[in-house]
Design a protein around this motif. Structure first.
Motif, PDB file in Angstrom:
ATOM      1  N   GLY A  21      85.298  50.335  41.289  1.00  0.00           N
ATOM      2  CA  GLY A  21      83.848  50.173  41.416  1.00  0.00           C
ATOM      3  C   GLY A  21      83.380  50.225  42.857  1.00  0.00           C
ATOM      4  N   MET A  22      84.130  49.592  43.750  1.00  0.00           N
ATOM      5  CA  MET A  22      83.733  49.568  45.153  1.00  0.00           C
ATOM      6  C   MET A  22      83.893  50.941  45.786  1.00  0.00           C
ATOM      7  N   ALA A  23      84.956  51.667  45.437  1.00  0.00           N
ATOM      8  CA  ALA A  23      85.147  53.018  45.982  1.00  0.00           C
ATOM      9  C   ALA A  23      83.998  53.927  45.580  1.00  0.00           C
ATOM     10  N   ALA A  24      83.561  53.834  44.337  1.00  0.00           N
ATOM     11  CA  ALA A  24      82.433  54.649  43.875  1.00  0.00           C
ATOM     12  C   ALA A  24      81.161  54.279  44.630  1.00  0.00           C
ATOM     13  N   ASN A  25      80.929  52.990  44.849  1.00  0.00           N
ATOM     14  CA  ASN A  25      79.750  52.537  45.582  1.00  0.00           C
ATOM     15  C   ASN A  25      79.784  53.012  47.032  1.00  0.00           C
ATOM     16  N   ALA A  26      80.922  52.851  47.686  1.00  0.00           N
ATOM     17  CA  ALA A  26      81.044  53.259  49.090  1.00  0.00           C
ATOM     18  C   ALA A  26      80.857  54.767  49.245  1.00  0.00           C
ATOM     19  N   GLU A  27      81.508  55.543  48.374  1.00  0.00           N
ATOM     20  CA  GLU A  27      81.393  56.999  48.460  1.00  0.00           C
ATOM     21  C   GLU A  27      79.951  57.456  48.247  1.00  0.00           C
ATOM     22  N   SER A  28      79.302  56.914  47.228  1.00  0.00           N
ATOM     23  CA  SER A  28      77.907  57.287  46.949  1.00  0.00           C
ATOM     24  C   SER A  28      76.985  56.871  48.083  1.00  0.00           C
ATOM     25  N   SER A  29      77.250  55.729  48.679  1.00  0.00           N
ATOM     26  CA  SER A  29      76.405  55.236  49.772  1.00  0.00           C
ATOM     27  C   SER A  29      76.411  56.204  50.945  1.00  0.00           C
ATOM     28  N   TYR A  57      74.340  50.851  58.973  1.00  0.00           N
ATOM     29  CA  TYR A  57      73.112  51.536  58.584  1.00  0.00           C
ATOM     30  C   TYR A  57      72.261  51.802  59.816  1.00  0.00           C
ATOM     31  N   THR A  58      71.380  52.774  59.709  1.00  0.00           N
ATOM     32  CA  THR A  58      70.520  53.090  60.844  1.00  0.00           C
ATOM     33  C   THR A  58      69.607  51.912  61.185  1.00  0.00           C
ATOM     34  N   ASP A  59      69.171  51.164  60.169  1.00  0.00           N
ATOM     35  CA  ASP A  59      68.290  50.016  60.380  1.00  0.00           C
ATOM     36  C   ASP A  59      68.233  49.182  59.103  1.00  0.00           C
ATOM     37  N   ALA A  60      67.520  48.060  59.151  1.00  0.00           N
ATOM     38  CA  ALA A  60      67.414  47.166  57.994  1.00  0.00           C
ATOM     39  C   ALA A  60      66.743  47.849  56.813  1.00  0.00           C
ATOM     40  N   GLU A  61      65.832  48.761  57.072  1.00  0.00           N
ATOM     41  CA  GLU A  61      65.164  49.492  55.985  1.00  0.00           C
ATOM     42  C   GLU A  61      66.168  50.370  55.233  1.00  0.00           C
ATOM     43  N   ALA A  62      67.120  50.960  55.942  1.00  0.00           N
ATOM     44  CA  ALA A  62      68.154  51.768  55.287  1.00  0.00           C
ATOM     45  C   ALA A  62      69.032  50.882  54.404  1.00  0.00           C
ATOM     46  N   PHE A  63      69.304  49.669  54.859  1.00  0.00           N
ATOM     47  CA  PHE A  63      70.077  48.750  54.023  1.00  0.00           C
ATOM     48  C   PHE A  63      69.276  48.343  52.790  1.00  0.00           C
ATOM     49  N   ALA A  64      67.987  48.123  52.953  1.00  0.00           N
ATOM     50  CA  ALA A  64      67.141  47.802  51.802  1.00  0.00           C
ATOM     51  C   ALA A  64      67.146  48.955  50.798  1.00  0.00           C
ATOM     52  N   ALA A  65      67.123  50.192  51.283  1.00  0.00           N
ATOM     53  CA  ALA A  65      67.203  51.359  50.394  1.00  0.00           C
ATOM     54  C   ALA A  65      68.548  51.379  49.672  1.00  0.00           C
ATOM     55  N   HIS A  66      69.602  50.997  50.367  1.00  0.00           N
ATOM     56  CA  HIS A  66      70.930  50.920  49.745  1.00  0.00           C
ATOM     57  C   HIS A  66      70.900  49.953  48.562  1.00  0.00           C
ATOM     58  N   LYS A  67      70.332  48.782  48.772  1.00  0.00           N
ATOM     59  CA  LYS A  67      70.293  47.771  47.706  1.00  0.00           C
ATOM     60  C   LYS A  67      69.417  48.205  46.527  1.00  0.00           C
ATOM     61  N   ALA A  68      68.508  49.159  46.747  1.00  0.00           N
ATOM     62  CA  ALA A  68      67.630  49.654  45.674  1.00  0.00           C
ATOM     63  C   ALA A  68      68.190  50.897  44.982  1.00  0.00           C
ATOM     64  N   SER A  69      69.349  51.367  45.406  1.00  0.00           N
ATOM     65  CA  SER A  69      69.906  52.617  44.870  1.00  0.00           C
ATOM     66  C   SER A  69      70.537  52.423  43.495  1.00  0.00           C
ATOM     67  N   PRO A  70      70.577  53.487  42.697  1.00  0.00           N
ATOM     68  CA  PRO A  70      71.225  53.402  41.376  1.00  0.00           C
ATOM     69  C   PRO A  70      72.717  53.075  41.468  1.00  0.00           C
ATOM     70  N   HIS A  71      73.420  53.618  42.459  1.00  0.00           N
ATOM     71  CA  HIS A  71      74.856  53.320  42.546  1.00  0.00           C
ATOM     72  C   HIS A  71      75.107  51.863  42.919  1.00  0.00           C
ATOM     73  N   PHE A  72      74.202  51.253  43.696  1.00  0.00           N
ATOM     74  CA  PHE A  72      74.360  49.837  44.005  1.00  0.00           C
ATOM     75  C   PHE A  72      74.147  49.008  42.744  1.00  0.00           C
TER      76      PHE A  72
END
Length: 103
Positions: A21-29, A57-72
């Motif tokens: 599960g983590m490998a899939a998340n990291a790769e997709s990220s 991440y480039t910035d906190a907004e990019a991390f917020a986008a990560h947390k909103a992603s389907p793979h996350f």
């Protein structure tokens, strides 16, 4: 830049499920998120159920986008089953050096 260090302890017997599960998340990220620059998954010597993640991440907004992603969201479904304990340490990256820079 925004970095995140995550310490995770996985429930006994769930290591392989965690890693899949983590490998899939990291790769997709890294592949699907322009703001995700790095996503490392590290084991802890001597404890097969403990892991460290390093995310950049480039910035906190990019991390917020990560947390909103389907793979996350898919990862969180797996995490609910396999992760026993987690500590997140967000921070700003101040200095970095890579082998490529030294060559």
């Amino acid at each position: 830049m925004y970095s995140l260090l995550v310490q995770m302890e996985v429930r006994p017997g769930r290591r392989e499920e965690f890693l899949a599960g983590m490998a899939a998340n990291a790769e997709s990220s890294v592949r699907d998120e322009p703001g995700c620059l790095r996503f490392d998954v590290c084991s802890v010597d001597g404890d097969e159920d403990r892991f460290l993640l390093y995310e950049l991440y480039t910035d906190a907004e990019a991390f917020a986008a990560h947390k909103a992603s389907p793979h996350f969201a898919r990862w969180r479904t797996v995490a609910e089953q396999v992760v026993a304990h987690q500590v997140n340490t967000p921070r700003s990256l101040l200095v970095t050096h890579t082998a490529e820079e030294s060559a």
